[in-house]
Design an enzyme around this catalytic site. Sequence first.
Site, short mmCIF file in Angstrom:
data_model
loop_
_atom_site.label_atom_id
_atom_site.label_comp_id
_atom_site.label_asym_id
_atom_site.label_seq_id
_atom_site.Cartn_x
_atom_site.Cartn_y
_atom_site.Cartn_z
N ASP A 24 -4.56 -2.64 14.21
CA ASP A 24 -4.11 -2.48 12.83
C ASP A 24 -5.13 -3.16 11.91
OD1 ASP A 24 -2.08 -1.81 10.76
OD2 ASP A 24 -1.94 -3.97 10.54
N SER A 25 -5.00 -2.88 10.61
CA SER A 25 -5.87 -3.53 9.63
C SER A 25 -5.54 -5.01 9.48
CB SER A 25 -5.73 -2.83 8.28
OG SER A 25 -4.40 -2.97 7.79
N CYS B 115 -1.69 1.66 12.32
CA CYS B 115 -2.06 1.57 10.91
C CYS B 115 -1.97 2.98 10.36
CB CYS B 115 -3.48 1.03 10.79
SG CYS B 115 -4.18 1.13 9.11
N GLU C 235 0.02 -10.00 4.14
CA GLU C 235 -1.06 -10.72 4.82
C GLU C 235 -1.08 -12.20 4.45
OE1 GLU C 235 -3.30 -9.84 7.19
OE2 GLU C 235 -2.39 -7.86 7.40
N CYS D 251 3.75 2.42 6.10
CA CYS D 251 2.73 1.41 6.40
C CYS D 251 3.41 0.40 7.31
CB CYS D 251 2.24 0.74 5.12
SG CYS D 251 1.14 -0.68 5.41
N HIS E 208 2.94 -2.59 7.67
CA HIS E 208 3.20 -3.89 7.01
C HIS E 208 4.58 -3.92 6.34
CE1 HIS E 208 -1.17 -4.42 7.39
NE2 HIS E 208 -1.02 -5.67 7.04
#
Length: 269
Positions: A9-10, A72, A151, A183, A185
Amino acid sequence: MQQPIAILDSGVGGLTVAREVMRQLPREKIIYFGDTERTPYGPRPAEEVVRFTREIVDYLVQFGPKMIVIACNTATAVALEDIRSRLNIPVIGVINPGARAAIGRSTTGQIGVIGTEGTIRSGAYEQALRQLNPHVRVISEACPLFVPLVEQGNFRSNETREAVYQSIGHMRSYSLDTLILGCTHYPFLVDLISEVMGPQVMLISSADETAREISAILHNEGKLSRGDELPVHQFFCSGQPTMFKSIAQQWLGEQIELTPVVWQVPKIG
């Protein structure tokens, strides 16, 4: 030696997929890579995201994985087919599982999608949804504020609540019955997203559905791990490891083994 499932993932978003794999497939070993040094991927050009994804995959293949999971949505949208063409093991993304779940659960065909700028710009969810049901109505919205907040481990502050209301509050006027968290996240913000959208809107996490797809593919290929020993997972990140480790341990509910990896490439900006 047990072959792992490699998840990339990012940043920390793919941990939502990793947690579901750990819950649904507790015997499977996970190798996880979060590209926290170069997050977010959403604002980046597609060719750059493809290059980053290739670099991470090239790093992960040293561990002999039996499957690559691009956890991602931005990378899935632009790099999935490229990575599949380069490998002879299953490579799956997070868009089709989420789309299938949304179609299966929506009763009105009024489906919303929230994601990064790159994912929304690609139109990948609209395409996947309309392949399954050409009559579906899709409302898409980019939410670039969300990934940086996650993040930073900033899940429930007033700043985050304001960002969620600002980004998706207007979507309540579209009579949606289903909203795809496009997403990985975004499940970190699920309480606030649910608060904004209201109880009448079902939230679809691509993380849950992707873990089910992983299980189905490995079962069909006879590659599910059958040992009695619980695996030791490995985690790698390219940026500052302290925040990644803190978020990972909080989200997964256990201590993790984390190895920082240094990329010799410029960050965005």
